[in-house]
Design an enzyme around this catalytic site. Structure first.
Site, short mmCIF file in Angstrom:
data_model
loop_
_atom_site.label_atom_id
_atom_site.label_comp_id
_atom_site.label_asym_id
_atom_site.label_seq_id
_atom_site.Cartn_x
_atom_site.Cartn_y
_atom_site.Cartn_z
N ASP A 14 0.86 -1.19 0.00
CA ASP A 14 0.00 0.00 0.00
C ASP A 14 0.90 1.24 0.00
O ASP A 14 1.67 1.45 0.94
CB ASP A 14 -0.90 -0.02 1.24
CG ASP A 14 -2.02 1.01 1.16
OD1 ASP A 14 -2.18 1.63 0.10
OD2 ASP A 14 -2.73 1.18 2.17
N ASP A 108 -2.73 2.49 -6.20
CA ASP A 108 -1.72 2.56 -5.13
C ASP A 108 -1.66 1.35 -4.21
O ASP A 108 -0.97 1.40 -3.18
CB ASP A 108 -1.94 3.83 -4.30
CG ASP A 108 -3.31 3.87 -3.62
OD1 ASP A 108 -4.20 3.11 -4.05
OD2 ASP A 108 -3.47 4.64 -2.66
N GLU A 109 -2.35 0.28 -4.53
CA GLU A 109 -2.24 -0.91 -3.68
C GLU A 109 -2.49 -2.18 -4.46
O GLU A 109 -3.19 -2.17 -5.48
CB GLU A 109 -3.18 -0.82 -2.48
CG GLU A 109 -4.65 -0.78 -2.81
CD GLU A 109 -5.54 -0.83 -1.57
OE1 GLU A 109 -5.23 -1.59 -0.62
OE2 GLU A 109 -6.53 -0.09 -1.54
#
Length: 360
Positions: A14, A108-109
């Site tokens: 993350d 983003d993860e």
């Protein structure tokens, strides 16, 4: 002698305050300062906040007006999604150097299954540390990681030592880790559910574990069974490298509230064009059109219609959205409109996932 139990090795990566961190990296003048990505306009909503801004209580999905009240020195920056996608591609290229079993959740993860990996490294903890360093070397951005035997626990663990940290929950630590955890920290337990659990005397994982499955199903329906198993560390969903979207949509928040249906139709036409572009770009079509309406008092309403055929054309989508708009007169002036398409041609029957067993 009984065989030693073996488990999958799952990493959840993350990125830390991703959008805001990209802006601070690209513009040195913003480093160390409280910034909000998006939310600068009169009706704007914050898309992301730097850690400096979070200290004041600024959060994503918060109105820009409230964010400025909480942090008068807040600097608003326009969103640059093309840039975020560009950086995200660099990050994912690092993931694929270690495994092909990568399930992106957003820009983003992502989940990574490194049980068997391209580096031949038996330690998921060391792999996670190496990936985080590689991301920093190539982008200048920090990432946090959670490592455990399944996606659920890895997701919780990645938030444990943020920012720029990681936590491993080894097989023998899973049950004690979950028992000690505040129920609101369980991924998938939202504010409303957490409050209901508190009223039922469920404050920690240990409290949840003491409740029989019948009680949980009675109180929480189908989710009750899910809670019964996850608190015991049982979550068999595999990392899915080809994650199939269930819907595709587009929406707009307006600078001024709309009270005329004519103006609403004009905006819906623009939204339908944007949606068509997304559908064509991804070669997706669908049958169910859903109109989303958020009123000036922030109440939300959705109306849906299922067509007998797959569509991706803006005119057909707009025709269905128009019909849904006129289905019932808007209750109030409107601050947001959205159109989404579901029941897609990409959906396949889900197969039952089986827990794979390997050395951890």
């Amino acid at each position: 002698m009984a065989d030693k139990l073996t488990y999958r090795k799952i990493i959840h990566i993350d990125m830390d305050a991703f959008y805001a961190s990209v802006e601070q990296k690209d513009n040195p003048e913003l480093r160390g300062k409280p910034i909000a990505v998006g939310g600068g306009s009169k009706r704007g909503v914050v898309a992301a906040a730097s850690y400096e801004a979070r200290k004041f209580g600024v959060r994503s999905a918060m109105s820009g007006i409230l964010a400025r009240k909480l942090c008068p020195e807040l600097i608003f920056v326009k969103t640059r999604f093309d840039r975020y996608r560009e950086v995200s591609r660099k990050i994912r290229s690092v993931f694929y150097e270690y495994t092909d079993l990568v399930e992106p959740l957003s820009l983003d993860e992502a989940y990574l299954d490194v049980t068997e990996n391209k580096k031949g490294n038996p330690s998921a903890t060391l792999i996670a540390r190496e990936i985080r360093q590689r991301i920093y070397d190539e982008t200048g951005l920090n990432a946090s990681a959670g490592i455990s035997i399944n996606k659920f626990i890895a997701k919780i663990a990645s938030d444990y030592n943020k920012p720029n940290g990681q936590k491993t929950v080894n097989p023998e630590e899973v049950v004690p880790f979950l028992e000690a955890l505040d129920i609101k920290k369980f991924y998938g337990v939202g504010k409303v559910t957490a409050e209901k659990m508190y009223k039922l005397g469920i404050f920690t994982g240990k409290d949840l574990k003491e409740k029989p499955i019948e009680f949980l199903e009675e109180q929480f329906g189908k989710s009750g069974k899910h809670y019964y198993y996850i608190v015991r560390g049982i979550h068999n969903s595999p990392v899915k490298p080809d994650r199939i979207p269930k819907s595709v949509g587009a929406e707009r928040t307006f600078f001024e509230n709309l009270s005329s249906e004519i103006f609403m139709l004009e905006r819906l036409e623009q939204i339908a064009i944007e949606l068509e572009n997304r559908l064509l770009r991804n070669k997706i079509s669908g049958k169910t059109v859903t109109l989303k309406i958020k009123y000036s008092d922030f109440t939300l309403q959705t109306r849906s219609k299922t067509l007998p055929y797959f569509v991706a054309d803006k005119n057909l989508i707009l025709e269905a959205a128009r019909e849904l708009l006129y289905q019932e007169k808007p209750q109030n002036s409107v601050r947001l409109l959205g159109i989404s398409l579901s029941n897609l041609n990409t959906q396949k029957e889900e197969q039952v996932a089986v827990q794979l067993k390997f050395d951890f």
